[in-house]
Design an enzyme around this catalytic site. Structure first.
Site, PDB file in Angstrom:
ATOM      1  CG  ASP A  35      -2.046  -0.958   1.085  1.00  0.00           C
ATOM      2  OD1 ASP A  35      -2.076  -1.649   0.049  1.00  0.00           O
ATOM      3  OD2 ASP A  35      -2.889  -1.032   1.989  1.00  0.00           O
ATOM      4  CD  GLU A 118     -15.445   4.107  12.929  1.00  0.00           C
ATOM      5  OE1 GLU A 118     -16.313   4.316  13.793  1.00  0.00           O
ATOM      6  OE2 GLU A 118     -15.717   3.954  11.728  1.00  0.00           O
ATOM      7  CE  LYS A 120      -8.639   3.070   5.884  1.00  0.00           C
ATOM      8  NZ  LYS A 120      -7.894   1.970   5.259  1.00  0.00           N
ATOM      9  CG  ASP A 122      -5.141  -3.504   6.313  1.00  0.00           C
ATOM     10  OD1 ASP A 122      -5.791  -3.071   5.338  1.00  0.00           O
ATOM     11  OD2 ASP A 122      -3.906  -3.566   6.343  1.00  0.00           O
ATOM     12  CE1 TYR A 230     -17.111   1.632   6.501  1.00  0.00           C
ATOM     13  CE2 TYR A 230     -15.753  -0.182   7.299  1.00  0.00           C
ATOM     14  CZ  TYR A 230     -16.251   0.581   6.259  1.00  0.00           C
ATOM     15  OH  TYR A 230     -15.883   0.288   4.982  1.00  0.00           O
ATOM     16  CE  LYS A 319      -4.004   4.677   4.929  1.00  0.00           C
ATOM     17  NZ  LYS A 319      -3.431   3.590   4.222  1.00  0.00           N
ATOM     18  CB  CYS A 413      25.787 -28.034   8.274  1.00  0.00           C
ATOM     19  SG  CYS A 413      25.677 -26.766   9.544  1.00  0.00           S
ATOM     20  CB  CYS A 416      29.369 -28.164  11.665  1.00  0.00           C
ATOM     21  SG  CYS A 416      28.045 -29.300  11.223  1.00  0.00           S
ATOM     22  CB  CYS A 431      22.853 -29.288  10.512  1.00  0.00           C
ATOM     23  SG  CYS A 431      24.461 -29.859  11.103  1.00  0.00           S
ATOM     24  CB  CYS A 437      26.521 -28.475  14.228  1.00  0.00           C
ATOM     25  SG  CYS A 437      26.085 -26.968  13.344  1.00  0.00           S
TER      26      CYS A 437
HETATM   27  O1  D41 Z   1     -12.294   0.246   9.448  1.00  0.00           O
HETATM   28  C1  D41 Z   1     -12.337   0.647   8.275  1.00  0.00           C
HETATM   29  N1  D41 Z   1     -11.625   0.072   7.348  1.00  0.00           N
HETATM   30  C2  D41 Z   1     -13.239   1.791   7.920  1.00  0.00           C
HETATM   31  C3  D41 Z   1     -13.445   2.076   6.586  1.00  0.00           C
HETATM   32  C4  D41 Z   1     -13.908   2.541   8.906  1.00  0.00           C
HETATM   33  N2  D41 Z   1     -13.771   2.282  10.215  1.00  0.00           N
HETATM   34  N3  D41 Z   1     -14.723   3.553   8.529  1.00  0.00           N
HETATM   35  C5  D41 Z   1     -14.930   3.858   7.225  1.00  0.00           C
HETATM   36  N4  D41 Z   1     -15.758   4.865   6.926  1.00  0.00           N
HETATM   37  C6  D41 Z   1     -15.977   5.172   5.650  1.00  0.00           C
HETATM   38  C7  D41 Z   1     -16.905   6.297   5.368  1.00  0.00           C
HETATM   39  C8  D41 Z   1     -16.521   7.510   6.158  1.00  0.00           C
HETATM   40  C9  D41 Z   1     -16.875   6.652   3.910  1.00  0.00           C
HETATM   41  C10 D41 Z   1     -18.282   5.877   5.746  1.00  0.00           C
HETATM   42  C11 D41 Z   1     -14.279   3.117   6.194  1.00  0.00           C
HETATM   43  C12 D41 Z   1     -14.558   3.490   4.864  1.00  0.00           C
HETATM   44  N5  D41 Z   1     -15.408   4.524   4.626  1.00  0.00           N
HETATM   45  C13 D41 Z   1     -13.994   2.852   3.694  1.00  0.00           C
HETATM   46  N6  D41 Z   1     -13.565   1.617   3.607  1.00  0.00           N
HETATM   47  C14 D41 Z   1     -13.132   1.391   2.361  1.00  0.00           C
HETATM   48  C15 D41 Z   1     -13.299   2.504   1.638  1.00  0.00           C
HETATM   49  C16 D41 Z   1     -13.854   3.420   2.462  1.00  0.00           C
END
Ligand code: D41
Length: 675
Positions: A35, A118, A120, A122, A230, A319, A413, A416, A431, A437
């Protein structure tokens, strides 16, 4: 002013690269680059377009996020587009976001704006449609407009209710959230795949997305997937509360899972504090996150703010440092462990990933190295998540130079020169040199002196390696022949520390049979097994005399462990070391054999300890459980009877809760032991 052709070409090249990576990521679930690298390309293009607005074209990837899915699944048109999220990579960028929000709302700098915060997650963004409270459709986000119909797969995920609870929900309710694979499930899945010689997933996000795109729902059902909601899309006939945080609470009441870490914070300071706090606990969370999300809590304000090119102006993702990076393989070397296991390790051009500079990464085993086709000279994805050892997660074949060097398992190995052998059906090559060794010797000695074994304080890894290198230590017995005189002549070792070391070596001579057996470092004989064997036989002589069949009568000793034990004790050189250790005065109380089975209150019970207990160290707790006949293991599974959890318990606690395992605090443990 005319634009230099080079700038135009640069923009076009960036666009083409981004389009290609969008396709790999969204359509194929098989991204080529991590990413961070994608973000860099995107930012470069955005910057270029900002400097030269005449460069912006309607079909530029900056004007649209993601690519339409292609697949065997049906497509779903999202009635309301699934928006994307802007990113902040620093506190400054977050502050800029906050200032823009205040500006647009015509609020002054001092205004205490409320944000919903909250983690984010993955994973993979999804939409779930409930009609009359019944789940009727599941779809991926796709490009935000068109997703894929994955109804048959989401229906297999236990975390997703097929019917809403309670009442008062809108007749048509679209729940949006993230489907993810918890870390424990991901590790277990990859370990199993690795052992079976199958393809592993690069990270939990790809594992989640890949699992959702299975054509056969039975395969999806086998994957440990979870979901947190969410936001809400469609909400027809029925009203929702006026704040984001309240909507999420409401979803929870209707039986939808939501993230327990969500909070309401005030102003940019509140956001930064939340970012920091979650960041400190990132490794302990049972799922992977790549940032935190802040959303203006008031829906009225959200409406006023609106959105630009599909991203709301009222939300942003802040991030964390990436856990994956690109670098090149400079060499592949083979490391030899205590049991002789030979592990390929990539020497890398140093790269900052997961918060530290990484220059070595494991390739796990030779089969995996070949499966991934990692070559010297390749550009690879290094992944360092939490406290796990950095690994080479994949190769970027597109960046393979003309000249690369393939890597083969060495036949001898590297340390040794003994033969390297691989047993039938084993992925690990070893080994065959044993204690001949020096690599195995050094590792075996480090194990011998470790805290849970003979516990010789002051004899650290460096010193052991030094003494092994000088041929002064060949077997554990040699430790007891070290003299103060020769120790004090070593580099970085004064008379005082030599004296101290000699005293701790002396003190270690009084031990227990369990520690002694564990210290020998017999393969498959861990601490719990050593304790069972010691308790069962009481005396070393009894252990030495036990047959392979007899050994299997010990609790928890199966045919494999019994065979390993017997093979070790049949080697004359091992018996010689044991005799010499005893000659130098290593001793323990011998007892009559006590079959653990009947009279120990916790016999046969499996415990896992996690977090910080108020007054006991984990080792104390372990000793107490073991002396009551219980077994302490490292990971929670359906076979675990009790989880002893203290402060800051993380993923193990979550897993135990999920599996309905009894959870004890220290007081409850003490009570159980006293019963
Ligand atoms: O936890 C997440 N990945 C997450 C993704 C989150 N906690 N909140 C999100 N809120 C939004 C909006 C504000 C647009 C309702 C999101 C995402 N969007 C999101 N996930 C992937 C694209 C956008």
């Amino acid at each position: 002013m005319t634009l230099p052709a080079a700038t135009r070409e640069k923009a076009e090249s960036l666009r083409n690269q981004i389009r290609h990576h969008n396709y790999r990521y969204h359509a194929l679930d098989n991204p080529e680059i991590p990413d961070v690298e994608y973000d860099r390309l995107m930012r470069e293009l955005q910057q270029l377009e900002a400097e030269h607005p005449e460069l912006v074209s309607v079909d530029s990837p900056t004007q649209r996020v993601g690519d339409a899915p292609i697949s065997a699944f049906g497509t779903v048109q999202h009635e309301l587009p699934m928006l994307s999220l802007g990113n902040a990579f620093s506190a400054e960028e977050l502050q800029e976001f906050h200032r823009r929000v205040l500006d647009r709302l015509a609020l002054d700098e001092q205004a205490e704006l409320i944000y919903a915060a909250e983690p984010k997650l993955d994973g993979a963004a999804v939409s779930l449609l409930y009609v009359g409270g019944v789940l009727v459709q599941g779809a991926t986000r796709g490009d935000g407009t068109t997703g894929e119909d994955i109804t048959h797969n989401v229906r297999t995920i236990e975390a997703i209710p097929l019917r809403l609870l309670g009442s008062g929900y809108p007749d048509r309710l679209e729940v949006r959230g993230e489907i993810f694979m918890p870390k424990a499930g991901f590790d277990a899945y990859n370990d199993k795949a690795r052992a079976a010689g199958e393809k592993t997933f690069v990270n939990p996000r790809n594992a989640a997305a890949g699992s959702l795109r299975q054509l056969d729902p039975k395969l999806t059902a086998e994957r440990p997937l979870d979901m947190y909601a969410y936001s809400v899309g469609i909400a027809d006939e029925g009203s929702l509360p006026p704040r984001h945080s309240q909507i999420v609470d409401q979803l929870q009441e209707w039986g939808i899972k939501v993230c327990p870490e969500r909070r309401v914070v005030s102003g940019v300071q509140g956001c930064l504090k939340y970012y920091e706090k979650i960041g400190e606990r990132r490794d302990q969370l049972s799922y992977e996150i790549d940032g935190v999300v802040f959303k203006v809590d008031s829906l009225e304000m959200q409406e006023e703010l609106g959105f630009v090119s599909r991203a709301p102006r009222w939300a942003i993702a802040h991030k964390y440092p990436a856990q994956e990076e690109l670098t090149t393989v400079e060499d592949v070397e083979f490391q030899v462990g205590r049991t002789g296991a030979i592990t390929p390790v990539a020497r890398l051009t140093p790269v900052f990933v997961g918060g530290v500079t990484v220059s070595n990464a494991t390739l796990h085993n030779i089969d995996e190295l070949h499966r991934k086709d990692v070559r010297v000279g390749d550009t690879v994805i290094v992944r360092r998540a939490g406290d796990v050892i950095p690994e080479v997660a994949g190769v970027i074949l597109e960046r393979r130079p003309r000249q690369t060097r393939q890597v083969q398992l060495p036949s001898i190995c590297p340390v040794c020169g003994s033969h390297v052998a691989r047993e039938e059906g084993e992925t690990v090559a070893r080994c065959t040199g044993g204690l001949y060794c020096s690599a195995q010797r050094a590792e075996a000695l480090k194990h011998f002196v470790s805290r849970r074994a003979l516990d010789i304080e002051g004899l650290g890894a460096k010193l052991i390696e030094q003494l092994v290198g000088m041929d002064r230590l060949k077997t554990p017995a040699d430790i007891f022949r070290l003299s103060k005189g020769e120790l004090s002549e070593l580099e970085r070792m004064g008379e005082k520390s030599a004296d101290k070391l000699i005293r701790s070596i002396d003190a270690s001579k009084t031990t227990t049979l369990a520690r002694f057996l564990f210290a020998l470092g017999i393969r498959e004989v861990g601490e719990a097994t050593a304790a069972s064997v010691a308790a069962h036989y009481g005396r070393l002589a009894n252990v030495l005399a036990a047959t392979e069949v007899d050994l299997q009568s010990v609790a928890d000793v199966g045919p494999i462990v019994a065979a390993r034990l017997r093979a070790f004790l049949d080697e004359e050189h091992n018996l010689d070391v044991i005799r010499r250790l005893q000659d130098y005065g290593v001793e323990w109380p011998e007892t009559d054999p006590v079959p653990v089975a009947e009279n120990a209150p916790l016999s046969g019970k499996k415990f896992v300890i996690t977090g910080t207990l108020p007054s006991l160290t984990r080792d104390d707790a372990k000793d107490m459980i073991q002396s009551a006949g219980g077994k302490v293991t490292g990971s929670v599974s359906s076979k675990t009877d009790y989880l002893v959890a203290g402060e800051k318990a993380g993923s193990k606690l979550n897993k135990a809760e999920k599996l309905n395992i009894s959870i004890l605090d220290e007081a409850a443990l003490r009570y159980l032991l006293s019963e």
